[in-house]
Design an enzyme around this catalytic site. Structure first.
Site, PDB file in Angstrom:
ATOM      1  N   SER A 300     -12.930  23.074   3.745  1.00 35.76           N
ATOM      2  CA  SER A 300     -12.203  22.300   2.738  1.00 35.76           C
ATOM      3  C   SER A 300     -11.618  23.240   1.696  1.00 35.76           C
ATOM      4  O   SER A 300     -12.051  24.392   1.569  1.00 35.76           O
ATOM      5  CB  SER A 300     -13.145  21.306   2.054  1.00 35.76           C
ATOM      6  OG  SER A 300     -13.901  21.933   1.027  1.00 35.76           O
ATOM      7  N   ASP A 301     -10.646  22.765   0.958  1.00 28.78           N
ATOM      8  CA  ASP A 301     -10.256  23.484  -0.249  1.00 28.78           C
ATOM      9  C   ASP A 301     -11.229  23.094  -1.356  1.00 28.78           C
ATOM     10  O   ASP A 301     -12.087  22.217  -1.186  1.00 28.78           O
ATOM     11  CB  ASP A 301      -8.804  23.171  -0.615  1.00 28.78           C
ATOM     12  CG  ASP A 301      -8.143  24.321  -1.370  1.00 28.78           C
ATOM     13  OD1 ASP A 301      -8.861  25.115  -2.006  1.00 28.78           O
ATOM     14  OD2 ASP A 301      -6.906  24.440  -1.331  1.00 28.78           O
ATOM     15  N   TYR A 302     -11.109  23.729  -2.482  1.00 26.94           N
ATOM     16  CA  TYR A 302     -12.065  23.588  -3.591  1.00 26.94           C
ATOM     17  C   TYR A 302     -12.205  22.115  -3.991  1.00 26.94           C
ATOM     18  O   TYR A 302     -11.248  21.511  -4.480  1.00 26.94           O
ATOM     19  CB  TYR A 302     -11.578  24.424  -4.768  1.00 26.94           C
ATOM     20  CG  TYR A 302     -12.603  24.792  -5.794  1.00 26.94           C
ATOM     21  CD1 TYR A 302     -13.160  26.063  -5.817  1.00 26.94           C
ATOM     22  CD2 TYR A 302     -13.026  23.886  -6.748  1.00 26.94           C
ATOM     23  CE1 TYR A 302     -14.100  26.425  -6.777  1.00 26.94           C
ATOM     24  CE2 TYR A 302     -13.965  24.226  -7.707  1.00 26.94           C
ATOM     25  CZ  TYR A 302     -14.501  25.496  -7.724  1.00 26.94           C
ATOM     26  OH  TYR A 302     -15.434  25.849  -8.666  1.00 26.94           O
ATOM     27  N   GLY A 304     -12.174  19.618  -2.195  1.00 25.72           N
ATOM     28  CA  GLY A 304     -11.221  18.776  -1.465  1.00 25.72           C
ATOM     29  C   GLY A 304     -11.842  17.529  -0.874  1.00 25.72           C
ATOM     30  O   GLY A 304     -11.211  16.471  -0.821  1.00 25.72           O
TER      31      GLY A 304
END
Length: 759
Positions: A300-302, A304
């Site tokens: 995932s992104d931060y 996300g």
């Protein structure tokens, strides 16, 4: 470039707790399979199967949990709590943690004090260098030199791994056609072909030839997918992308990264077609995994996964976790949802154990492929390597070479450049002449401003006592204060020539730094015009992270050099180009608009039924500025000139079942200096069942030519160069005529035509 580890033979220098840990026999509970290699898929599966059979649900979910950095900005209590989580198996990887001593210390706890002894992964944003900072990725793409980009990533991997890092969140392969978006600086620009070539090169550079070697990183292609299409150029915004555009523009760089062996992909913050990417099962599970056959780790992104709640597709944290895991998001960065909120959901049957196991398997596969089960300390056990492989003369030389190739000569009226080294007085004007951060740019790893060579420092070194330097700041980067203009103008009048260093501060681009204007910030444009009014030979060097609309300088400032944020050796490279020791060869990887009102503007647009016609009012254009760009994609001048003969095709007609075509073009250096030209080949499908781009880049080649020398450059084209998605969204090559264009930019006029027959 040879592997750093093969050149370096140093005796480990260990002390204290680290020395004791590494001197003891390795005794983790999950021993490595004897006699197997990281490329042995059968051994990998058998080993991971056996390990997973011993894991509890909590330990499995721990492998999917990635907390933020530890040890760098946290206190003793937080550190102790983190160590307890490692002992309990609650952490599988760590974001932003680096340093040989720290990473080995935490690895020892994971391997020797947890129940199963599964090693940790350490992830860090190594975007364009670890300590030796290269030009920002958009600048690297201007080189049109994928071999140099691969080498830059290789240098970054050597340094990062010496600091204990296993996993980088690069390359960013988003196609960006809106320069308002701050993250345009992190990618390769607007073109899917160029983007795909650089995506593959960077993946191969980070991951090397052998992923189990101790100087290779897991590469992460990001952000999957369509992040660069954010509406309004606003970071994190939604992206409305037609399926044909998604497949033809935004997906190809990711497919190239997968084909190059990328072991990791990061989900994007945006949504596509109403579905946030962290919950987009059709694109992740169905396309990426099932159709493309990719088996790497999707991170995932931060936060996300947590943001699925704010998107409005999940009611709470558990629901967000269920959606993310079902979509195929393996690692939850920072949200802590998988670890804290999914155990009850799994036990209650709301989350199938098969989904958990699939993600855990991919994380363990990555650790196996890196060789961490064989030797968990391979990246950190030699602290001497950390110092020996950081900021070496060879690395700095590579950064300087890449910076030289990344610079784009936009204007050179009257051949103001190159400057003479025998100038009596040179005025150095502008807010960025001696600003180290303007060399480093954004996302600089552990780069330090004191390591960077500024233009002013490089000028002093290169010119010595021969030339007097008169320095004036003139104005701040983003200020309305014009009080420094008078001093700057006086300095210009006293000099034989003027070099101005203008542009953006690094914090004006990259993540969350979007702009509604593409003009030079503050009063820098007015400063440039005031200095140019002195009539002295003026050169403007632009330092920036996005295309800037500098049309007001055309015709007023004779020479403009686009240097982007050029990295640690940027000052030296700029001086190399200014004085002709290096002939500039960079080309624009983006279209530069005349003003922000033209955005989006890109060369591979589709035609309308009423294409622009200056003699017909009722056509697609503006009433206040031309419809054409300030500078087209692929533009870049040289200190010499090049002539192109019309291209020649090997076959006037291609059978539908044999689409191999050769296109040859003769290029001649017609000037008085040796130079390197980036020969570009574009293809157009003249008539099709759906509208097609007016032309598409399908090949490029860097060619070095001596004065008067000619060379024939040949490009090989095939099915993929002619294919399109038809009315039924099937990828086909339709019969009909195709036109090829060859030249020095996307507006090349030399062309040839051939026909493709029906199969």
């Amino acid at each position: 470039m040879k592997r750093a580890s093969s050149r370096l033979r140093t005796r480990p220098v260990l002390s204290g707790l680290l020395a004791a840990a590494l001197a003891a026999p390795i005794a983790w509970a999950a021993p490595p399979p004897p006699g197997t290699s990281a490329g042995d898929l059968a051994a990998e599966r058998a080993f991971v199967d056996a390990l997973m059979a011993r894991m509890t649900l909590a330990e499995k979910l721990g492998q999917l949990n990635q907390p933020p950095a530890v040890g760098n900005n946290t206190g003793p209590a937080a550190m102790a709590g983190s160590e307890d989580q490692v002992r309990s198996g609650a952490i599988g990887s760590w974001l932003g943690t680096h340093g040989a001593e720290l990473t080995c210390r935490l690895q020892r706890i994971a391997v020797e004090e947890s129940r199963l002894g599964i090693p940790l992964l350490y992830a860090y944003d190594v975007i364009h260098g670890m300590r030796t900072t290269f030009p920002v990725p958009l600048g690297e793409a201007s080189s049109f030199d994928p071999d140099e980009a691969r080498n830059a990533a290789r240098v970054a991997a050597v340094e990062a791994t010496a600091h204990g890092v296993h996993w980088t969140y690069a390359p960013m392969v988003d196609i960006a056609r809106d320069p308002r978006w701050g993250r345009v600086v992190e990618g390769a620009g607007e073109d899917p072909y160029l983007g795909a070539v650089f995506a593959a090169a960077r993946v191969r550079g980070f991951q090397g030839d052998d992923l189990a070697a101790p100087d290779t990183l897991l590469a992460t292609a990001k952000h999957f997918v369509g992040y660069g299409a954010a509406e309004g150029g606003r970071d994190y915004n939604i992206a409305e992308i037609p399926e044909r555009t998604l497949r033809e523009v935004y997906l190809p760089p990711f497919e190239a990264a997968v084909d190059a062996g990328a072991q990791s992909i990061m989900a994007a913050f945006n949504e596509v077609g109403g579905v946030p990417m962290h919950a987009h099962k059709p694109l992740i599970q169905d396309l990426l995994r099932a159709q493309w056959g990719w088996d790497g780790v999707l991170v995932s992104d931060y936060t996300g996964v947590l943001e699925l709640v704010e998107h409005g597709v999940a009611a709470d944290r558990e629901a967000a976790g269920r959606l993310g895991l079902a979509a195929g998001v393996d690692v939850d960065m920072v949200s802590n949802i998988y670890l804290k909120d999914l155990p009850a959901a799994v036990e209650a049957g709301r989350v199938p154990m098969a989904e958990v196991d699939a993600s855990v398997r991919r994380v363990l596969n990555a650790k196996f492929r890196l060789g961490l089960f064989e030797d968990p300390y391979r990246y950190c056990k030699d602290p001497a390597r950390q110092q020996a492989m950081t900021l070496t003369p060879e690395h700095r030389a590579a950064a300087r070479r890449m910076a030289q190739k990344s610079m784009v000569l936009l204007e050179n009226e009257g051949e103001v450049l190159p400057l003479s080294k025998s100038l009596g007085t040179l005025a150095v004007i502008g807010p960025l002449a001696d600003e180290p951060w303007a060399m480093l740019g954004n996302w600089v790893g552990i780069g330090r401003p004191q390591d960077a060579v500024t233009p002013l420092a490089a000028l002093k070194q290169a010119l010595g006592d021969r030339t007097k330097l008169v320095v004036a700041k003139g104005a701040d980067i983003d200020s309305d204060d014009t009080s420094g203009f008078e001093r700057a103008v006086r300095a210009a009048r006293s000099a034989d020539a003027v070099v101005m260093f203008l542009g953006e501060h690094p914090e004006m681009s990259a993540e969350a730094n979007n702009r509604t204007s593409l003009d030079l910030p503050g009063v820098q444009e007015q400063l440039a015009l005031a200095v140019a009014a002195t009539g002295k030979p003026v050169v403007v060097v632009l330092l920036n992270g996005r295309p800037l609309s500098t049309g007001a300088l055309q015709g007023e400032v004779p020479a403009i050099l686009e240097a982007w944020f050029p990295g640690i050796e940027g000052g030296n490279a700029i001086v190399d180009v200014l004085f002709g020791d290096v002939n500039p060869s960079g080309k624009l990887p983006v279209t530069v608009p005349r003003n922000v009102g033209q955005v989006p503007i890109y060369y591979a647009h589709r035609n309308t039924g009423r294409p622009p016609d200056k003699d017909n009012k009722y056509t697609s254009k503006y009433i206040d500025v031309p419809w054409t760009p300030l500078y087209p994609f692929g533009h870049g001048l040289s200190y010499t000139t090049f002539r192109y003969d019309p291209p020649a095709v090997a076959r006037a007609t291609l059978p539908g079942d044999d689409l191999a075509q050769q296109v040859s073009v003769r290029v001649t250096n017609t000037g008085k200096r040796a130079g390197t030209e980036v020969v570009q080949l574009y293809v157009r499908d003249d008539v099709a069942s759906v509208t097609r781009p007016v032309r598409q880049l399908r090949g490029f080649r860097r060619v070095e030519l001596q004065p008067g020398e000619s060379r024939v450059v040949t490009f090989e084209l095939g099915h993929d160069d002619f294919a399109m998605y038809d009315l039924d969204m099937k990828r086909v090559v339709e019969p009909g005529t195709f036109t090829v264009f060859a030249g020095g930019d996307s507006q090349a006029s030399q062309s040839a035509r051939f026909e493709v027959e029906a199969p």
